[in-house]
Design a protein around this motif. Sequence first.
Motif, PDB file in Angstrom:
ATOM      1  N   MET A   1       0.819  -1.284  -0.170  1.00  0.00           N
ATOM      2  CA  MET A   1      -0.187   0.113  -0.142  1.00  0.00           C
ATOM      3  C   MET A   1       0.963   1.265   0.103  1.00  0.00           C
ATOM      4  O   MET A   1       1.764   1.355   0.782  1.00  0.00           O
ATOM      5  N   ASP A   2       0.769   2.161  -0.985  1.00  0.00           N
ATOM      6  CA  ASP A   2       1.407   3.439  -1.188  1.00  0.00           C
ATOM      7  C   ASP A   2       3.064   2.905  -1.185  1.00  0.00           C
ATOM      8  O   ASP A   2       3.800   3.814  -0.459  1.00  0.00           O
ATOM      9  N   GLY A   3       3.370   2.007  -1.653  1.00  0.00           N
ATOM     10  CA  GLY A   3       4.714   1.523  -1.813  1.00  0.00           C
ATOM     11  C   GLY A   3       5.192   0.982  -0.476  1.00  0.00           C
ATOM     12  O   GLY A   3       6.771   0.216  -0.722  1.00  0.00           O
ATOM     13  N   LYS A   4       4.509   0.418   0.339  1.00  0.00           N
ATOM     14  CA  LYS A   4       5.031  -0.163   1.683  1.00  0.00           C
ATOM     15  C   LYS A   4       4.417  -1.354   1.710  1.00  0.00           C
ATOM     16  O   LYS A   4       3.037  -1.496   1.571  1.00  0.00           O
ATOM     17  N   GLU A   5       5.161  -2.515   2.172  1.00  0.00           N
ATOM     18  CA  GLU A   5       4.592  -3.793   2.335  1.00  0.00           C
ATOM     19  C   GLU A   5       3.780  -3.767   3.625  1.00  0.00           C
ATOM     20  O   GLU A   5       3.866  -3.374   4.607  1.00  0.00           O
ATOM     21  N   VAL A   6       2.487  -4.235   3.511  1.00  0.00           N
ATOM     22  CA  VAL A   6       1.642  -4.366   4.656  1.00  0.00           C
ATOM     23  C   VAL A   6       1.105  -5.833   4.893  1.00  0.00           C
ATOM     24  O   VAL A   6       0.353  -6.020   5.987  1.00  0.00           O
ATOM     25  N   TYR A   7       1.246  -6.830   4.013  1.00  0.00           N
ATOM     26  CA  TYR A   7       1.155  -8.150   4.211  1.00  0.00           C
ATOM     27  C   TYR A   7       1.874  -8.922   3.262  1.00  0.00           C
ATOM     28  O   TYR A   7       2.387  -8.654   2.370  1.00  0.00           O
ATOM     29  N   ARG A   8       2.516 -10.123   3.969  1.00  0.00           N
ATOM     30  CA  ARG A   8       3.359 -11.032   3.138  1.00  0.00           C
ATOM     31  C   ARG A   8       2.805 -12.545   3.642  1.00  0.00           C
ATOM     32  O   ARG A   8       2.676 -12.895   4.751  1.00  0.00           O
ATOM     33  N   ALA A   9       3.036 -13.256   2.621  1.00  0.00           N
ATOM     34  CA  ALA A   9       2.587 -14.747   2.851  1.00  0.00           C
ATOM     35  C   ALA A   9       3.760 -15.507   1.961  1.00  0.00           C
ATOM     36  O   ALA A   9       3.901 -15.212   0.781  1.00  0.00           O
ATOM     37  N   SER A  10       4.266 -16.526   2.544  1.00  0.00           N
ATOM     38  CA  SER A  10       5.157 -17.460   1.877  1.00  0.00           C
ATOM     39  C   SER A  10       4.884 -18.899   1.860  1.00  0.00           C
ATOM     40  O   SER A  10       4.338 -19.199   3.023  1.00  0.00           O
TER      41      SER A  10
END
Length: 108
Positions: A78-87
């Motif tokens: 969001m707006d260039g910033k990571e807000v969620y990650r899943a691997s």
Amino acid sequence: MIHLTSIKDIEKAIADNRLCLFYIKAPDCGVCNVMLDKVERLADSITAVHSFYTDITEEPLIAGQFLVYSGPTVLLLMDGKEVYRASQFIDLEELQFNINRYIELLGL
């Protein structure tokens, strides 16, 4: 989902869109290909998010820049910033919940 192969295109897509879904896969990875289809169907059903994917071997700088060590990995930005990650084991319901949460937050 759009297939991007250069770090410049990826950075431009992130800069030009408020909410991005970025899927990163590894070559010859069965799970990556199966999950790509599922994430792609989810992303295509949500027009407010700009979605794209790449293969980690097509652009080696991705691993370092986005701290991706295994595939599949999905990032919500969001707006260039990571807000969620899943691997590796991506929970599609959790992913959809987070996408909807940020769409509502941004008023998209």
